[in-house]
Design a protein around this motif. Sequence first.
Motif, PDB file in Angstrom:
ATOM      1  N   SER A 111       0.803  -1.234   0.000  1.00  0.00           N
ATOM      2  CA  SER A 111       0.000   0.000   0.000  1.00  0.00           C
ATOM      3  C   SER A 111       0.831   1.278   0.000  1.00  0.00           C
ATOM      4  O   SER A 111       0.269   2.368   0.082  1.00  0.00           O
ATOM      5  CB  SER A 111      -0.984   0.025   1.179  1.00  0.00           C
ATOM      6  OG  SER A 111      -1.925  -1.024   1.063  1.00  0.00           O
ATOM      7  N   ARG A 112       2.139   1.180  -0.108  1.00  0.00           N
ATOM      8  CA  ARG A 112       2.944   2.408  -0.154  1.00  0.00           C
ATOM      9  C   ARG A 112       2.733   3.117  -1.485  1.00  0.00           C
ATOM     10  O   ARG A 112       2.789   2.510  -2.551  1.00  0.00           O
ATOM     11  CB  ARG A 112       4.421   2.099   0.036  1.00  0.00           C
ATOM     12  CG  ARG A 112       5.315   3.365  -0.040  1.00  0.00           C
ATOM     13  CD  ARG A 112       6.759   3.057   0.243  1.00  0.00           C
ATOM     14  NE  ARG A 112       7.279   2.038  -0.665  1.00  0.00           N
ATOM     15  CZ  ARG A 112       8.385   1.346  -0.442  1.00  0.00           C
ATOM     16  NH1 ARG A 112       9.070   1.546   0.681  1.00  0.00           N
ATOM     17  NH2 ARG A 112       8.792   0.444  -1.322  1.00  0.00           N
ATOM     18  N   PHE A 113       2.503   4.417  -1.398  1.00  0.00           N
ATOM     19  CA  PHE A 113       2.274   5.233  -2.585  1.00  0.00           C
ATOM     20  C   PHE A 113       3.251   6.399  -2.564  1.00  0.00           C
ATOM     21  O   PHE A 113       3.330   7.147  -1.578  1.00  0.00           O
ATOM     22  CB  PHE A 113       0.834   5.754  -2.602  1.00  0.00           C
ATOM     23  CG  PHE A 113       0.519   6.665  -3.761  1.00  0.00           C
ATOM     24  CD1 PHE A 113       0.358   6.152  -5.039  1.00  0.00           C
ATOM     25  CD2 PHE A 113       0.379   8.033  -3.580  1.00  0.00           C
ATOM     26  CE1 PHE A 113       0.061   6.971  -6.114  1.00  0.00           C
ATOM     27  CE2 PHE A 113       0.079   8.868  -4.643  1.00  0.00           C
ATOM     28  CZ  PHE A 113      -0.075   8.329  -5.914  1.00  0.00           C
ATOM     29  N   SER A 170       4.818   9.639  -5.126  1.00  0.00           N
ATOM     30  CA  SER A 170       4.670  10.392  -6.364  1.00  0.00           C
ATOM     31  C   SER A 170       5.737  11.481  -6.408  1.00  0.00           C
ATOM     32  O   SER A 170       5.991  12.161  -5.406  1.00  0.00           O
ATOM     33  CB  SER A 170       3.271  11.015  -6.424  1.00  0.00           C
ATOM     34  OG  SER A 170       3.124  11.814  -7.575  1.00  0.00           O
ATOM     35  N   ALA A 209       4.327   8.024 -10.530  1.00  0.00           N
ATOM     36  CA  ALA A 209       3.585   7.574  -9.347  1.00  0.00           C
ATOM     37  C   ALA A 209       3.841   6.083  -9.185  1.00  0.00           C
ATOM     38  O   ALA A 209       3.709   5.309 -10.137  1.00  0.00           O
ATOM     39  CB  ALA A 209       2.094   7.854  -9.495  1.00  0.00           C
ATOM     40  N   LEU A 250       3.032   2.649  -6.839  1.00  0.00           N
ATOM     41  CA  LEU A 250       2.152   2.052  -5.830  1.00  0.00           C
ATOM     42  C   LEU A 250       2.500   0.579  -5.675  1.00  0.00           C
ATOM     43  O   LEU A 250       2.576  -0.166  -6.658  1.00  0.00           O
ATOM     44  CB  LEU A 250       0.686   2.197  -6.243  1.00  0.00           C
ATOM     45  CG  LEU A 250      -0.351   1.602  -5.280  1.00  0.00           C
ATOM     46  CD1 LEU A 250      -0.328   2.322  -3.937  1.00  0.00           C
ATOM     47  CD2 LEU A 250      -1.751   1.656  -5.883  1.00  0.00           C
ATOM     48  N   ASP A 251       2.697   0.160  -4.418  1.00  0.00           N
ATOM     49  CA  ASP A 251       2.884  -1.255  -4.101  1.00  0.00           C
ATOM     50  C   ASP A 251       1.551  -1.867  -3.718  1.00  0.00           C
ATOM     51  O   ASP A 251       0.765  -1.265  -2.981  1.00  0.00           O
ATOM     52  CB  ASP A 251       3.876  -1.428  -2.950  1.00  0.00           C
ATOM     53  CG  ASP A 251       5.312  -1.153  -3.374  1.00  0.00           C
ATOM     54  OD1 ASP A 251       5.559  -1.049  -4.596  1.00  0.00           O
ATOM     55  OD2 ASP A 251       6.191  -1.034  -2.494  1.00  0.00           O
ATOM     56  N   SER A 252       1.312  -3.062  -4.205  1.00  0.00           N
ATOM     57  CA  SER A 252       0.018  -3.713  -4.004  1.00  0.00           C
ATOM     58  C   SER A 252      -0.273  -3.937  -2.529  1.00  0.00           C
ATOM     59  O   SER A 252       0.604  -4.343  -1.767  1.00  0.00           O
ATOM     60  CB  SER A 252      -0.009  -5.056  -4.733  1.00  0.00           C
ATOM     61  OG  SER A 252      -1.181  -5.769  -4.408  1.00  0.00           O
ATOM     62  N   GLU A 296      -4.669   8.381  -6.007  1.00  0.00           N
ATOM     63  CA  GLU A 296      -4.197   7.096  -5.490  1.00  0.00           C
ATOM     64  C   GLU A 296      -5.257   6.011  -5.655  1.00  0.00           C
ATOM     65  O   GLU A 296      -4.946   4.856  -5.960  1.00  0.00           O
ATOM     66  CB  GLU A 296      -3.810   7.231  -4.012  1.00  0.00           C
ATOM     67  CG  GLU A 296      -3.219   5.966  -3.422  1.00  0.00           C
ATOM     68  CD  GLU A 296      -2.755   6.140  -1.986  1.00  0.00           C
ATOM     69  OE1 GLU A 296      -2.391   5.127  -1.355  1.00  0.00           O
ATOM     70  OE2 GLU A 296      -2.754   7.288  -1.488  1.00  0.00           O
ATOM     71  N   HIS A 302      -5.227   4.848  -9.247  1.00  0.00           N
ATOM     72  CA  HIS A 302      -4.014   4.041  -9.431  1.00  0.00           C
ATOM     73  C   HIS A 302      -4.215   2.647  -8.832  1.00  0.00           C
ATOM     74  O   HIS A 302      -3.860   1.628  -9.444  1.00  0.00           O
ATOM     75  CB  HIS A 302      -2.844   4.760  -8.756  1.00  0.00           C
ATOM     76  CG  HIS A 302      -1.496   4.233  -9.105  1.00  0.00           C
ATOM     77  ND1 HIS A 302      -0.372   5.016  -9.068  1.00  0.00           N
ATOM     78  CD2 HIS A 302      -1.053   3.007  -9.479  1.00  0.00           C
ATOM     79  CE1 HIS A 302       0.689   4.311  -9.409  1.00  0.00           C
ATOM     80  NE2 HIS A 302       0.298   3.073  -9.659  1.00  0.00           N
ATOM     81  N   LEU A 303      -4.810   2.596  -7.643  1.00  0.00           N
ATOM     82  CA  LEU A 303      -5.017   1.323  -6.961  1.00  0.00           C
ATOM     83  C   LEU A 303      -5.938   0.409  -7.759  1.00  0.00           C
ATOM     84  O   LEU A 303      -5.696  -0.803  -7.874  1.00  0.00           O
ATOM     85  CB  LEU A 303      -5.587   1.569  -5.564  1.00  0.00           C
ATOM     86  CG  LEU A 303      -5.893   0.327  -4.722  1.00  0.00           C
ATOM     87  CD1 LEU A 303      -4.662  -0.550  -4.564  1.00  0.00           C
ATOM     88  CD2 LEU A 303      -6.452   0.727  -3.364  1.00  0.00           C
ATOM     89  N   ARG A 306       4.075  -4.145  -7.978  1.00  0.00           N
ATOM     90  CA  ARG A 306       4.399  -2.711  -8.008  1.00  0.00           C
ATOM     91  C   ARG A 306       4.043  -2.172  -9.385  1.00  0.00           C
ATOM     92  O   ARG A 306       4.465  -2.724 -10.402  1.00  0.00           O
ATOM     93  CB  ARG A 306       5.871  -2.466  -7.703  1.00  0.00           C
ATOM     94  CG  ARG A 306       6.302  -0.996  -7.846  1.00  0.00           C
ATOM     95  CD  ARG A 306       7.732  -0.768  -7.375  1.00  0.00           C
ATOM     96  NE  ARG A 306       7.827  -0.970  -5.931  1.00  0.00           N
ATOM     97  CZ  ARG A 306       8.986  -1.099  -5.266  1.00  0.00           C
ATOM     98  NH1 ARG A 306      10.142  -1.048  -5.933  1.00  0.00           N
ATOM     99  NH2 ARG A 306       8.979  -1.267  -3.964  1.00  0.00           N
TER     100      ARG A 306
END
Length: 437
Positions: A14-16, A18, A35, A37-39, A71, A74-75, A86
Amino acid sequence: MALDVRIFENISPSRFVSFTIPNPNSPPFHLLRIAVLDSPVHSTDSSSSPRAVAAILVPKHRESDWIFSTESGHLQLLLNLPDISRLFLIGNDPGDGYRFPAVYHRPTGENDDESERLEMRMKPFVVALSPKTLTRDEIDDVPFLIYDDNVVSSVELERSVGPFVGEMLIEDVEIEIDDGVREFRRRLRFKRMPNLVQSDIKIIPTSSSSLTRTEFNLDLTELVHPYLVPMVASLSLIDDSQSDDKFKSRPKALCIGVGGGGLLSFLRIQLGFEVTGVEIDPEVLRIARQYFGLEESFARVHVEDGIEFLKRCSSSCGDDAKFDALMVDLDSTDPIHGMTAPPVEFVAKDVLLAARTLLVPSGVFVINVIPPNKTFYKELQDKFRDVFTELYEIDVGNGENFVLIATVSPRGLKSGFNRENLTPAVSEKFLDAIRRI
């Protein structure tokens, strides 16, 4: 402040992050927004061997679309790529205060070379920010994806904020519905789930075929949202054999959740129902009336929480307020789990009992369901069986939506409400797809 690239060495669920860098394809001072994002559902099971990294090139001129600039958007893109841990989004930096362009046109093929150059120049950068757990083969095979949907062009009509649903966008779009076949739609989207279309209706150009150089008429005689036609097909289970007057008076429908109001308008215009609606957000109702053609003469709409309305009306409204159909289109959304329908609180036993009280003996309870898993769907069915006599289902066929139909009293599939009159409005395949479960 310099970015510490060491933070990218491992997946952190969940790390985001940018940031911007100089655009290698453009003159000085032009920037790219990156940007990362880690799942949130990253697996530590090495036996599953997931592909760890992918990158998406953001379509030119859609950089500020919520799909790519938030975010949550993106998610949702990442969760649609289940083997990716990622996901990088790479696109032009929209800049401070830059808004979603008023007009968007899908780039032509002449931009392919530019995309290829950007991919070639950005691949070493993406590899450098990939987890150190990747093998050499995985690093060499990092895919670059180009986002593609059916939107050919779009124009923003308004942005608004509702006290309950948050920020909303109303837009006219030209979409490609088949090879070479295009259609104009008016859409409502919510920022909380920007990748999903909340409501849409067909619009007909009055002169030219350009979004920006013509006026449009609203087509309220056709339902284009995928699950609304099956919901209307469910009305064939209203058992008119139990009515002495054979619906000489107008049949009555109660719709919980208005959205753009397309279903309410259709029930009134095409099927002659007396329609009552319940919508919790007054701003959504304003938008439905201003942009989606919902007229006060089509439906009486209460601005109220749907659950509170059902409980209040079931205890105080009397027999005159009973309905032939109760139709529910409510969802529960969050960025991690996506959309599910209905909200779990809506199918509590006391709510379902209140709903049953508001239906005539021949009536039906129709509800759009988006189950997150099979267990949820089975438990939902069991809750309806505890309260209603029979339960039916229509598989919408899009891999996402199901329509459940619960009846107050038994009936057979052969005796329904105006099946012949429904046929011009809904496909025979949905009428024939109704099955008892």
